[in-house]
Structure formats: C-alpha cells, structure tokens
Design an enzyme around this catalytic site. Structure first.
Site, PDB file in Angstrom:
ATOM      1  CD  GLU A  35     -27.120  44.572   1.198  1.00 43.81           C
ATOM      2  OE1 GLU A  35     -27.715  45.485   0.620  1.00 43.81           O
ATOM      3  OE2 GLU A  35     -25.955  44.664   1.642  1.00 43.81           O
ATOM      4  NE  ARG A 260     -39.396  52.271  -1.656  1.00 42.90           N
ATOM      5  CZ  ARG A 260     -38.385  51.427  -1.422  1.00 42.90           C
ATOM      6  NH1 ARG A 260     -37.705  50.907  -2.409  1.00 42.90           N
ATOM      7  NH2 ARG A 260     -38.045  51.117  -0.200  1.00 42.90           N
ATOM      8  CE  LYS A 270     -33.061  45.903   3.684  1.00 43.37           C
ATOM      9  NZ  LYS A 270     -32.363  44.844   3.005  1.00 43.37           N
TER      10      LYS A 270
HETATM   11  P1  ATP Z   1     -34.592  49.128   1.995  1.00 47.31           P
HETATM   12  O1  ATP Z   1     -34.636  50.366   1.166  1.00 47.31           O
HETATM   13  O2  ATP Z   1     -35.689  49.003   2.961  1.00 47.31           O
HETATM   14  O3  ATP Z   1     -33.268  48.894   2.621  1.00 47.31           O
HETATM   15  P2  ATP Z   1     -33.908  47.396  -0.101  1.00 47.31           P
HETATM   16  O4  ATP Z   1     -34.531  47.501  -1.438  1.00 47.31           O
HETATM   17  O5  ATP Z   1     -32.518  47.879   0.044  1.00 47.31           O
HETATM   18  O6  ATP Z   1     -34.878  47.985   0.974  1.00 47.31           O
HETATM   19  P3  ATP Z   1     -33.559  44.607  -0.292  1.00 47.31           P
HETATM   20  O7  ATP Z   1     -33.187  43.673   0.783  1.00 47.31           O
HETATM   21  O8  ATP Z   1     -32.583  44.862  -1.374  1.00 47.31           O
HETATM   22  O9  ATP Z   1     -33.941  45.943   0.438  1.00 47.31           O
HETATM   23  O10 ATP Z   1     -34.976  44.241  -0.912  1.00 47.31           O
HETATM   24  C1  ATP Z   1     -35.358  42.989  -1.351  1.00 47.31           C
HETATM   25  C2  ATP Z   1     -36.481  43.145  -2.328  1.00 47.31           C
HETATM   26  O11 ATP Z   1     -37.578  43.809  -1.727  1.00 47.31           O
HETATM   27  C3  ATP Z   1     -36.065  43.971  -3.529  1.00 47.31           C
HETATM   28  O12 ATP Z   1     -36.502  43.328  -4.690  1.00 47.31           O
HETATM   29  C4  ATP Z   1     -36.770  45.278  -3.325  1.00 47.31           C
HETATM   30  O13 ATP Z   1     -37.083  45.880  -4.549  1.00 47.31           O
HETATM   31  C5  ATP Z   1     -38.019  44.865  -2.552  1.00 47.31           C
HETATM   32  N1  ATP Z   1     -38.507  45.973  -1.735  1.00 47.31           N
HETATM   33  C6  ATP Z   1     -37.820  46.688  -0.837  1.00 47.31           C
HETATM   34  N2  ATP Z   1     -38.581  47.672  -0.325  1.00 47.31           N
HETATM   35  C7  ATP Z   1     -39.791  47.577  -0.914  1.00 47.31           C
HETATM   36  C8  ATP Z   1     -41.018  48.314  -0.818  1.00 47.31           C
HETATM   37  N3  ATP Z   1     -41.146  49.341  -0.001  1.00 47.31           N
HETATM   38  N4  ATP Z   1     -42.056  47.916  -1.579  1.00 47.31           N
HETATM   39  C9  ATP Z   1     -41.939  46.861  -2.399  1.00 47.31           C
HETATM   40  N5  ATP Z   1     -40.827  46.131  -2.555  1.00 47.31           N
HETATM   41  C10 ATP Z   1     -39.754  46.479  -1.820  1.00 47.31           C
HETATM   42 MG    MG Z   2     -31.440  46.790  -1.871  1.00 46.36          MG
END
Ligand code: ATP
Ligand code: MG
Length: 572
Positions: A35, A260, A270
């Site tokens: 995102e 994760r 983020k």
């Molecule tokens: P955050 O919690 O940091 O905001 P998010 O999951 O909301 O992360 P996205 O932009 O939706 O952020 O993530 C894009 C992809 O990266 C998704 O498929 C998510 O599952 C993966 N991802 C995010 N954080 C991790 C992590 N710590 N380890 C592995 N994959 C991750």
């Molecule tokens: Mg997300």
C-alpha cells in the site's frame, strides 16, 4: 547465479511443485502488493525476495501492485519510492498495476453480490455496528438492514456512489454469517464512503472498497496463481475464498500465509515508523537508524546483503524475532570483500615524532585490500606529526598484556608503518592531553624491531599534515530494548543512538576506487552519507562495526593476509 533462481525447500515451494505436477497451474504468477502509504522496510524486503524469487526460480512472473484503495494516507511519492526500492534491491516486475485502476470492475462485482442477495447496504451507526459484531466468545447480531430488498440495496448503493450520503453513515456489507467463529466472516464491510481526494483517481469516486474486497479480486484479475501474505491474514483467507467463489471471475488464485519478519531493536510497521518521522525522532524515513530500505541504503547496506539476509531467515509459519547480528553479519560479509581499506582517526589526538626532522614526509605503499590484490595499492603520507585515536593511548603505564595501547615508555606499531614509543605528553589548561611526544624506530617499516621488543598493539593513524577533515556518524540501536514492540515503544527511544565524531581521514579518500563503501581500519565499514556529504563537508556513516565472533577470526586472518601480502609487495 543469483540465489533466488534456486528453488528452496520451504513449504510454499512444495505447494507450488505440487500444483505444477498436478496440472492445477501451468505457470507461476506472484505479486508484491504494497500500500503506498509509507516507505518500504526490511520486512517488505522479505516479501519482495519471496515473491520475485519464486517467479525467478519457476521462470514465472511477478507483478508489482499498489494496493491503493484507501485514499487517506496514500501518496504518489510513496509509489515512486517503492518502485525505486524494489529496483534497487535488484528485482524487475513483469507488470505494474494499481488496484485503483480496478475501481469500475470492483464496483460491478459488488453489484453482482447485491444481485445475488449476498451484499446489503447497512445504515447502522459505527458504534452500533461494532456492538452488533459480537466478540470472540459471543456471536454477533444481524443488522436490522440486513434483509433489505435487492432493489433497494442497488438503489442505495448507486446513491452512495453519487455522494448522497455522509461519511460513516452508510456502507456496503457482505451477507455471510453473523455468528461465524471467524470475525472477518461476520458481514464484513466491502465499501465505505470517503470524500477524500485520491492521489491517482482524484475525486471521481467517493466510495472506496476495503482491502479484503479489493485484494482477492485484484489477484484474480491479474491471473495471480499464488497470493503470498503474512500470517495475520490467515483468517481473511476465508473471506478471500468466499468473495471469489461468489463472483463470476475466471482465475482462481490461492492465498498462502508465511510468518512476517520481526527484527530485534526495530519497529516494523509503517505507522510506527511514520510516527518516528513526524515526531522528528529521526531525520526522515531514510534516516540511517531506520529499518527502511532507504534508511539501510543510506546506512551503507548493499542490495546483495539485504537479499542474502532475507534468504537466510527462511520461509516458515513460525513467528520469531531475528537477532540484529544476523543482518549485520550479512553486510560485513559483503563489505569485507568489496570495501577498500583506508585509515581514519575518529577521535584525534596529535602525536609528534621527536626524532624526525621538521616538515618530514614519507610515502608508504599500502594495499587497498588485504586479499584482493586487484584493488591495488596507495601511497599514504607518513609525517612528523600524525593523529592517532585518543582511545589508543593509555595515560598510566601498566604491565597488562590485555591493554594494547600506546603508553609512556611503551611501544606500538603504526599500522603498515613504523614502531613508535611514547616519551612524554602535554596537557591543555583543562588537563586534557593534547599532544603525545614519541620516538620512532626507522628500522621497523614492516620489520620487527631489532631489540625483539614486543609491541603493545597495532594502531591506525593519519598524517596531521596531509589529510581530510571529516565527520563520522556512529549509530547505536534506536531503542534501548531489543523488543520495542509494545504500543509504548516511544518510551524506549535510545537518546544515544547517534554520536558524531570530528576527525580525519587519509587524503586517498578523494581517489578511492570504490566511491561509496570503505573499511576504516579498526573502526568499521563506513559509507558516504548521501544527504550531508558535499565538496566542503565529508560525512561518513558507520554501516557496521568490525565485530562479532565471526569477524574476530576473520580479522586475524585479514591481518595475517595483510602482512603476508605487504611482505610480497615489498619484496617484489
Ligand atoms: P506495515 O504493517 O509495515 O504497515 P503492511 O502489511 O501494512 O505493513 P503493505 O504495504 O500492505 O504493508 O505490505 C505489502 C506486503 O508486504 C504484504 O504482502 C505484507 O504481507 C508484506 N509484509 C509487510 N510487512 C512484512 C514483514 N514484516 N515481513 C514480511 N512481509 C511483510
Ligand atoms: Mg497492509
């Protein structure tokens, strides 16, 4: 060959192998779906390496898809930064897509669900809706609007699209099961009203689909075969499948979850990273203390080291937290091979060599790398006045073998140069030593002293006449606890996470072959700080210290190699 071209033995690859063998799919198509509401962090790098790595290993495809249906925090600058980071990590996407491009299609699928009696427009106020959802131990309650007629739902949904309702007053929900043990299945929201300008589609839409509704349909529209996400979406898989089972869409992707990446001493969301930025606790998203890809890049991490790290942590369903040392040893390994060696004194103290004539200067040839002779040699100016590090002098004279420092009446070797002995010191009006007077032994350039007297240690130095003044940014962890994962993480901020030293580096820094990374001997790996470095101000970030069991062995090996190689050079 890139490690990512190789199939690894993890549960996802086993699923893919099975799907290919059974003919369930003919080729593999994955996606990385960020995102655009912040910068990517090292956790995302794990997902990038996994998704793009699978596509490479199976000669399939991987899309970059911006999951951008929540206009509140999404911005074009994040899209650009994400693209830059993915490319920098060394990956190429097959297609780039934006979920916001699917707005019309998503809307039509919502209409299809309404027509099938599987979605309804709800007008419960938000607090009531929360109450009606029930809890993990008690079932939810049907909304009084749940049994609206299809026609009325269609009419209200089109009015929602027209902007006839206020934000929060109305939404579209799936009609599933208010007593499902899975909370996500209790009539989840599919569309909400938001009058916020979207960074790509402006204000053409005032209704926006939720993540759950958008994600599975985007995967199917793009022909994704394996939709890989982190474990917190495990329950959402039911909704993912429910939506795709109930709309007329050709492709049928499957979602699989992996654990994760969690890393000690950092926060990895983020939202939390954004808070550190907005509270000015760091210099920005690319602050070298941040676990963002841009922060790691500015800190001096290489794409290879990050890929190696992601590869080494493995893909499982087990939640764990990786030690920072694991990431640090990946960058040490890479820089040990590629970084030219150079000397820099971070906390300088002047040494005057009594038995050298005024203005004395001599060029000493040194290897740029102890075991990569292709990196050549350089001339280092040795002069009557030099700087050594304040920490390499011990004011009291003691007979302690463990103290490998210069002391009055004791000898040390200047790295790749002569043996010196401290004779006297001069202090300033505050009682701080400002000069150490020494004698040097002219017979000791890469030779043992004739009197066989053991030196206390080998210390680095820089000419006090021919040098470059520089600032060195030394980083510690941003948090004082290795698990700063609770909501009060801000109370664990390390006030000493940045130390700035003003010192000197060899002039050769101006001509060093490798423009970005250096090993400042005995101090660590450093890189030019892209932000503060200029023609007028040399600023270096310490990427990582030379430390750890791994390294200690390596260091002795380095030192041996250096002396062996220097000997060869001198003899040739
Ligand atoms: P955050 O919690 O940091 O905001 P998010 O999951 O909301 O992360 P996205 O932009 O939706 O952020 O993530 C894009 C992809 O990266 C998704 O498929 C998510 O599952 C993966 N991802 C995010 N954080 C991790 C992590 N710590 N380890 C592995 N994959 C991750
Ligand atoms: Mg997300």
């Amino acid at each position: 060959m890139n490690k990512f071209n190789q199939k690894k033995n993890n549960f996802i690859n086993r699923i893919i192998d099975k799907d290919l063998a059974s003919g369930k799919c003919k080729s593999i198509h994955t996606r990385f779906p960020p995102e655009p509401n912040g910068y990517l962090h090292i956790g995302h790098a794990k997902s990038i390496c996994l998704n793009f790595g699978i596509a490479q290993a199976y000669k399939g495809k991987c899309n970059l898809r911006f999951d951008d249906t929540n206009p509140a925090k999404e911005e074009k600058k994040f899209v650009d930064a994400i693209k830059y980071d993915v490319k920098w990590l060394g990956f190429k996407w097959d297609n780039v897509h934006y979920a916001s491009d699917y707005s019309e299609k998503l809307y039509n699928y919502a209409i299809e669900l309404i027509n099938k009696g599987l979605a309804y427009v709800d007008e419960l106020p938000l607090d009531k809706m929360r109450e009606y959802r029930g809890t993990l131990v008690s079932p939810g309650k049907d909304s009084p609007y749940r049994s609206r007629h299809i026609k009325e739902n269609l009419f209200l949904f089109s009015k929602m699209r027209n902007g006839d309702f206020a934000e929060g007053s109305i939404c579209l929900r799936a009609k599933i099961d208010m007593s499902s043990p899975f909370m996500v299945m209790r009539d989840p929201v599919l569309y909400r009203v938001k009058f916020i300008n979207h960074y790509r589609i402006g204000n053409r839409w005032c209704i926006h689909p939720t993540y759950d509704f958008t994600h599975c349909i985007s995967d199917a529209l793009e022909g994704i075969t394996h939709s890989l996400c982190t474990l917190e979406f495990q329950d959402n898989r039911r909704l993912y499948d429910w939506i795709l089972n109930n709309i007329s869409i050709k492709n049928r992707p499957r979602q699989y979850e992996f654990s994760r990446l969690n890393l000690e001493y950092v926060v990895m969301s983020k939202r939390k990273l954004g808070l550190l930025v907005s509270l000015n606790l760091v210099e920005g998203w690319d602050d070298p203390r941040m676990p963002t890809i841009s922060g790691l890049r500015r800190r001096g991490y290489t794409p290879k080291s990050i890929r190696e790290f992601c590869c080494s942590v493995g893909i499982t369903k087990q939640e764990n937290c990786i030690e920072m040392g694991a990431l640090e040893s990946c960058i040490r390994r890479d820089l040990n091979e590629r970084a030219p060696r150079i000397m820099a004194v971070l906390n300088p103290i002047k040494v005057i060599i009594n038995n050298l004539p005024e203005g004395y200067e001599e060029n000493i040839t040194m290897l740029n790398h102890p075991f990569n002779l292709h990196m050549g040699t350089r001339q280092v100016v040795f002069s009557k006045e030099i700087f050594i590090d304040r920490n390499d002098f011990f004011e009291k004279t003691v007979d302690d073998k463990k103290i490998k420092k210069l002391m009055l009446g004791k000898k040390v070797r200047l790295r790749n140069a002569y043996v010196i002995q401290a004779e006297s010191i001069k202090k300033n009006e505050h009682g701080v030593i400002d000069t150490i007077y020494c004698t040097y032994d002219p017979q000791t350039l890469n030779q043992h002293p004739l009197d066989k007297c053991k030196v206390k240690g080998i210390i680095h130095w820089v000419s006090a006449i021919k040098n470059i003044a520089a600032e060195f940014y030394l980083y510690d962890y941003l948090f004082t606890t290795n698990y700063p994962f609770s909501e009060d993480f801000l109370s664990y901020i390390n006030p000493q996470s940045l130390t700035v030293c003003h010192g000197f580096v060899e002039r050769n820094i101006l001509y060093a072959e490798n423009k970005k990374h250096y090993q400042f001997e005995r101090e660590g790996y450093f890189c030019i700080d892209s932000y503060h470095f200029s023609k007028y101000k040399f600023v270096f970030n310490r990427t990582v210290k030379l430390r750890g069991v791994h390294y200690k062995n390596k260091k002795t090996q380095d030192a041996n190699n250096l002396h062996g190689a220097t000997d060869k050079l001198m003899k040739s």
